[in-house]
Design a protein around this motif. Structure first.
Motif, mmCIF file in Angstrom:
data_model
loop_
_atom_site.group_PDB
_atom_site.id
_atom_site.type_symbol
_atom_site.label_atom_id
_atom_site.label_comp_id
_atom_site.label_asym_id
_atom_site.label_seq_id
_atom_site.Cartn_x
_atom_site.Cartn_y
_atom_site.Cartn_z
ATOM 1 N N ALA A 1 92.030 -16.464 72.284
ATOM 2 C CA ALA A 1 91.234 -16.674 71.074
ATOM 3 C C ALA A 1 91.738 -15.706 70.021
ATOM 4 C CB ALA A 1 89.749 -16.438 71.357
ATOM 5 N N LEU A 2 92.050 -16.222 68.853
ATOM 6 C CA LEU A 2 92.499 -15.417 67.720
ATOM 7 C C LEU A 2 91.351 -15.362 66.721
ATOM 8 C CD1 LEU A 2 95.976 -17.178 67.230
ATOM 9 C CD2 LEU A 2 95.424 -15.293 68.782
ATOM 10 N N ARG B 1 101.478 -29.545 65.538
ATOM 11 C CA ARG B 1 102.713 -29.308 66.272
ATOM 12 C C ARG B 1 102.511 -28.570 67.587
ATOM 13 N NH1 ARG B 1 105.028 -26.398 62.742
ATOM 14 N NH2 ARG B 1 105.299 -24.385 63.789
ATOM 15 N N ARG B 2 101.573 -27.617 67.619
ATOM 16 C CA ARG B 2 101.420 -26.764 68.793
ATOM 17 C C ARG B 2 100.137 -27.017 69.568
ATOM 18 N NH1 ARG B 2 103.789 -22.074 69.420
ATOM 19 N NH2 ARG B 2 103.049 -22.518 71.512
ATOM 20 N N GLY B 3 99.190 -27.733 68.987
ATOM 21 C CA GLY B 3 97.927 -27.945 69.694
ATOM 22 C C GLY B 3 96.933 -26.814 69.492
ATOM 23 N N LEU B 4 97.099 -26.035 68.430
ATOM 24 C CA LEU B 4 96.155 -24.967 68.096
ATOM 25 C C LEU B 4 94.847 -25.578 67.612
ATOM 26 C CD1 LEU B 4 95.635 -21.888 67.456
ATOM 27 C CD2 LEU B 4 96.472 -22.418 65.147
ATOM 28 N N GLU B 5 93.728 -24.998 68.026
ATOM 29 C CA GLU B 5 92.418 -25.387 67.502
ATOM 30 C C GLU B 5 92.000 -24.354 66.460
ATOM 31 O OE1 GLU B 5 87.773 -26.076 68.959
ATOM 32 O OE2 GLU B 5 89.407 -25.924 70.427
ATOM 33 N N ALA C 1 84.758 -15.363 77.560
ATOM 34 C CA ALA C 1 84.909 -14.245 78.504
ATOM 35 C C ALA C 1 86.164 -14.395 79.367
ATOM 36 C CB ALA C 1 83.680 -14.124 79.398
ATOM 37 N N GLY C 2 86.735 -15.590 79.430
ATOM 38 C CA GLY C 2 87.927 -15.804 80.228
ATOM 39 C C GLY C 2 89.202 -15.855 79.420
ATOM 40 N N ARG C 3 89.134 -15.445 78.151
ATOM 41 C CA ARG C 3 90.305 -15.488 77.278
ATOM 42 C C ARG C 3 90.738 -14.089 76.875
ATOM 43 N NH1 ARG C 3 90.969 -20.524 73.879
ATOM 44 N NH2 ARG C 3 89.587 -22.109 74.761
ATOM 45 N N ASP C 4 92.015 -13.975 76.535
ATOM 46 C CA ASP C 4 92.457 -12.809 75.788
ATOM 47 C C ASP C 4 92.061 -13.021 74.336
ATOM 48 O OD1 ASP C 4 93.898 -10.726 77.263
ATOM 49 O OD2 ASP C 4 95.193 -12.367 77.900
#
Length: 484
Positions: free
Chosen positions: A355-356, A403-407, A447-450
């Motif tokens: 997650a960014l 192109r990348r599948g970013l949400e 909680a399961g992501r960086d």
């Protein structure tokens, strides 16, 4: 006040994992083993922490085993002197920004440790001076008998006081947020430490002080310690930047207005494919132009490096001479740089899903990460807080969705309440009033992501509180301060 979100989701796809950009393995990727780089970096940090402790053992032994005068005060004075003398090279090595330490520690942590070493050097140098005088009675008699000892104490105290004065200046500059002033002051601090070491240790060794060189082994130890620190500083702070400037010949190619007072500067040069820089890292830039050469600006890349050019994005502000001077740049302006620095990269990644979360100009390094990280469609989500209107890098993020599948989840507006990090502008999806519930509705598996987080300090602190409440482990939260 209720808030809403505007979400862009990738189209369903059965394609395999994207391979990222042409920047190669250094630009990102899921770790080849679970937390492999993270574990290696932890091992390097542990080994680096043990080196000063191991160096102190022989130094302490020689300081009390030599032929210097005895007595408790004499022993304590010698222990304080040699400990301060060990910390000076340690401080200089930390300030050298050697990649061997910068990669596992990160530049900001190295600077904090260097400041701690400087503070300890000051305290020990003053303690040494305070213990020597009562232990030897008449100061004039002491001066006539052992000039080298007092000279050492004076130089140690002077070097440490210079370092303390530099820190005071830096803190004062931070109260007046001028990036150019901070850069100039920060560039002086390593010089204080280096000069202190150069002045103190050689004169002590050449005076054959019993506290420092009671034997040939002790002399070899101190000269080696001094030589390694001096060599690291000169190699990484002087020779390497000069070599890279000669090799890459960076020049400004274009300056583009992105909106909201943000300018993007694209630079081109030679052999940039050999410059090992990763998306999310920052470099310290000097544009060699009459109005800008004095300003050292730490800026992150705002696009993944592709081997042909580098791009940064700078928010120009009134009162910030460094950022405002970017407006005067012209194509062809030479660029001096040091770096790359920072751990805001794939190196710290431990989970396949990321997650960014960014706000303001803090979205610039996230823009590079969104392009350079390796992920499948749906594995990466960007929460983009902005004040409204056209979001920064809107078209580029939309292209990455396709192109990348970013949400991408856009969170427009000003903060909806004091202490909140969410916006109050209307959008496509209504969010719960509680920030924690809103985060979980946007990213249920947070909680399961960086989590890569970058934005203004107060806003970042609010997000960190919400992430902690959501159960995200601290090792999965990665932040990057805006300043050195």
């Amino acid at each position: 006040m209720d808030s809403t979100a505007q979400t862009l989701r990738p189209a369903p796809s059965t394609a395999g994992r994207p391979t990222g950009t042409a920047s190669g393995p250094a630009s990102g990727g899921v770790p080849e083993t679970p937390a492999g780089p993270v574990r290696r970096d932890a091992a390097v940090r542990a080994a680096a922490a043990a080196v000063p402790a191991l160096a102190l053992l022989p130094a302490w032994y020689w300081s009390v085993a030599g032929d210097a005068p005895g007595g408790a005060l004499h022993v304590l004075a010698r222990l304080a002197a040699v400990t301060a003398a060990v910390l000076l090279p340690v401080q200089v090595v930390l300030l050298s920004r050697t990649p061997l330490l910068e990669r596992p520690f990160g530049l900001h942590r190295m600077l904090r440790l260097a400041r701690l070493a400087g503070t300890a050097s000051l305290a020990l140098a003053l303690a040494h001076a305070a213990l020597v005088l009562p232990a030897n009675g008449d100061p004039l008699d002491l001066l006539s008998r052992t000039p080298g000892l007092l000279l050492t104490a004076a130089i140690l105290a002077a070097a440490a006081l210079l370092w303390a004065a530099g820190l005071r200046l830096l803190r004062a500059a931070r109260r007046k947020p001028s990036r150019g002033r901070r850069g100039r002051l920060a560039s002086l601090l390593p010089l204080y430490a280096f000069l202190g070491m150069v002045l103190v240790l050689p004169q002590q060794l050449l005076h054959d002080s019993a506290s420092f060189v009671p034997s040939t082994a002790a002399r070899a130890f101190w000269w080696t310690l001094w030589g390694v620190a001096a060599g690291a500083f000169l190699a990484w702070r002087v020779l390497l930047p000069f070599r890279r400037h000669r090799r890459h010949r960076l020049r400004v190619a274009s300056v583009v207005a992105e909106g909201h007072g943000v300018l993007s500067v694209t630079m081109t040069g030679r052999k940039l494919d050999r410059l090992r820089v990763a998306p999310g890292q920052f470099l310290v830039w000097r544009f060699l132009h009459p109005g800008t050469w004095r300003h050292a600006m730490p800026c992150s890349l705002s696009a993944a490096p592709d081997g042909s050019g580098l791009r940064i994005s700078v928010r120009t502000r009134d009162g910030d001479g460094a950022a405002a001077s970017v407006r005067s740049l012209r194509p062809g302006t030479p660029v001096w740089f040091t770096g790359p620095y920072g751990r805001f990269t794939a190196r710290v990644r431990t989970r396949p899903r990321v997650a960014l979360i960014g706000a303001g100009i803090g979205v610039a390094p996230l823009r590079a990460l969104a392009e350079g990280l390796d992920y499948r469609p749906g594995e990466a989500v960007l929460l983009h807080r902005h004040s409204g209107g056209k979001p920064l890098f809107r078209r580029e993020f939309t292209a990455l969705v396709r192109r990348r599948g970013l949400e991408v989840v856009r969170l427009p507006g000003h903060r909806r309440a004091p202490g909140s990090w969410l916006g109050d502008a209307p959008g496509d999806e209504e969010l719960p009033e509680d920030d924690l519930a809103a985060l979980r509705s946007l990213v249920p598996d947070i909680a399961g992501r960086d989590v890569y987080l970058c934005g203004p300090g107060e806003w970042t602190a609010a997000v960190l509180r919400t992430l902690g409440a959501a159960g995200v482990p601290p090792r999965q939260i990665h932040t990057e301060p805006f300043r050195l």
